[in-house]
Design an enzyme around this catalytic site. Structure first.
Site, PDB file in Angstrom:
ATOM      1  CG  ASP A  55      -2.016  -0.962   1.209  1.00  0.00           C
ATOM      2  OD1 ASP A  55      -2.039  -1.810   0.295  1.00  0.00           O
ATOM      3  OD2 ASP A  55      -2.875  -0.921   2.115  1.00  0.00           O
ATOM      4  CG  ASP A  56       0.163   3.793   2.254  1.00  0.00           C
ATOM      5  OD1 ASP A  56      -0.999   3.484   1.911  1.00  0.00           O
ATOM      6  OD2 ASP A  56       0.513   3.935   3.442  1.00  0.00           O
ATOM      7  CG  HIS A 106      -4.432   2.594  -0.831  1.00  0.00           C
ATOM      8  ND1 HIS A 106      -5.315   1.869  -0.059  1.00  0.00           N
ATOM      9  CD2 HIS A 106      -3.477   3.057   0.043  1.00  0.00           C
ATOM     10  CE1 HIS A 106      -4.909   1.881   1.197  1.00  0.00           C
ATOM     11  NE2 HIS A 106      -3.811   2.611   1.289  1.00  0.00           N
ATOM     12  CG  HIS A 110      -3.445   7.165   2.509  1.00  0.00           C
ATOM     13  ND1 HIS A 110      -3.570   7.195   3.878  1.00  0.00           N
ATOM     14  CD2 HIS A 110      -3.076   5.908   2.201  1.00  0.00           C
ATOM     15  CE1 HIS A 110      -3.279   6.000   4.379  1.00  0.00           C
ATOM     16  NE2 HIS A 110      -2.983   5.190   3.367  1.00  0.00           N
ATOM     17  CG  HIS A 203       2.160   0.020   4.264  1.00  0.00           C
ATOM     18  ND1 HIS A 203       1.841  -0.953   5.194  1.00  0.00           N
ATOM     19  CD2 HIS A 203       1.058   0.809   4.130  1.00  0.00           C
ATOM     20  CE1 HIS A 203       0.595  -0.751   5.608  1.00  0.00           C
ATOM     21  NE2 HIS A 203       0.108   0.300   4.978  1.00  0.00           N
TER      22      HIS A 203
END
Length: 252
Positions: A55-56, A106, A110, A203
C-alpha cells in the site's frame, strides 16, 4: 385468569417478541460483507498460494527495491497505489505493470473513509485515483482498498456503482510495517502465520524506512522454499474459483 385471557397474553407476548426480532438492526460486520461477497479479507484454498500486497506507493526508492526482490524470486504482487503519488512517479507504476504485477486503487489522497466522510468525497477520491491508474497502465482497476481498512455501507454502495470489489487483508497477516516495528517483527508476523490463500498487508511507501525491503529478503526465499507461490489478488481469486468449480457436486 380465564383461558381467554391467558391466550390473549400469550398472543401479545409473541407479537412483542416477533416485533423485536423484526426491528433489530442487522449487524454489518465482517461476516455480513464476506458472505455477500462485497469485501474480501482472504481466500482460503487448497493450493499453496498467497498474495503479497503493498500500500501507499509508489515510492521511487523502496518500491523499486521491492520490485528487484520480487523479480529475483519470481514473485508477483498487487500494489494498492495512491493517485497523487502515481501522478508524481508514473515510471515506477509503469515498471510494476511491465513486470507482471497488478496495480489497484488506494484513493487519490489516502483519505480515511470514517463515518463523517460523504459519499461524494469517497467517489471523488476513488475516481481521481482511477483516472491516474488508467492513464498510466491503460487499464481500469477492479480492486479497491480503503486507507486504514475503513469500510461502511456508503463505501460499498460507491464501490459497487463503479464496478469495484473491496479487498482488505488477512487479519493475521497485518505486518504493521508502517509503524516501523523492526525487521524481525515483520518477518515473524508473516512466516509464523502463513496459510494458503492469505492476503498479506505490507507497504512500499513508509517514510524513512527500508524495514519492509529487508524483511522481504528473508520472507521471499523462505516461503518459496516452503512451496508457496506468490500471485496477484486477481490470480488468487481466479484460482479459488477454479477449485470451487472442480469440486464434485455432492447434492442429491
Amino acid at each position: 385468569m380465564s383461558q381467554h385471557a391467558v391466550r390473549l397474553c400469550l398472543c401479545l407476548l409473541c407479537f412483542i417478541l416477533l416485533s423485536g426480532f423484526a426491528s433489530s438492526p442487522v449487524r454489518k460486520d465482517r461476516m455480513y460483507y464476506e458472505q455477500r461477497g462485497e469485501i474480501v479479507w482472504e481466500v482460503p484454498m487448497n493450493h499453496k498460494m498467497l498474495a503479497l500486497t503493498f500500500d501507499d506507493g509508489p515510492n521511487p526508492k523502496t518500491t523499486n527495491m521491492i520490485l528487484d526482490l520480487l523479480k529475483k524470486y519470481e514473485a508477483k504482487a498487487t500494489f494498492f497505489v495512491v493517485g497523487k503519488r502515481v501522478e508524481r512517479f508514473p515510471e515506477v507504476v509503469e515498471r510494476e505493470v511491465k513486470e507482471g504485477h497488478e496495480v489497484a486503487n488506494h484513493t487519490y489522497n489516502h483519505v480515511y473513509f470514517s463515518s463523517n466522510v460523504s459519499m461524494d468525497t469517497m467517489e471523488k477520491e476513488i475516481m481521481d485515483a482511477q483516472k491516474q491508474i488508467k492513464q498510466i497502465t491503460g487499464h481500469a482497476s477492479t480492486w479497491l482498498r480503503p486507507p486504514g481498512g475503513y469500510y461502511n455501507e456508503r463505501l460499498i454502495q460507491v464501490a459497487q456503482h463503479h464496478g469495484f470489489k473491496v479487498v482488505l487483508w488477512s487479519w493475521h497477516q497485518d505486518t504493521k510495517d508502517w509503524k516501523k516495528p523492526g525487521v524481525s517483527y515483520i518477518v515473524n508476523k508473516v512466516l509464523k502465520n502463513t496459510k494458503n490463500g492469505d492476503i498479506v498487508l505490507m507497504h512500499d511507501h513508509v517514510s524513512n524506512s527500508t524495514q519492509t525491503v529487508e524483511a522481504l529478503k528473508t520472507i521471499l526465499p523462505e516461503l518459496k522454499k516452503r512451496g508457496y507461490q506468490f500471485v496477484t489478488v486477481s490470480e488468487l481469486i481466479s484460482e479459488k474459483k477454479k477449485e470451487v468449480m472442480s469440486q464434485p457436486n455432492t447434492k442429491r
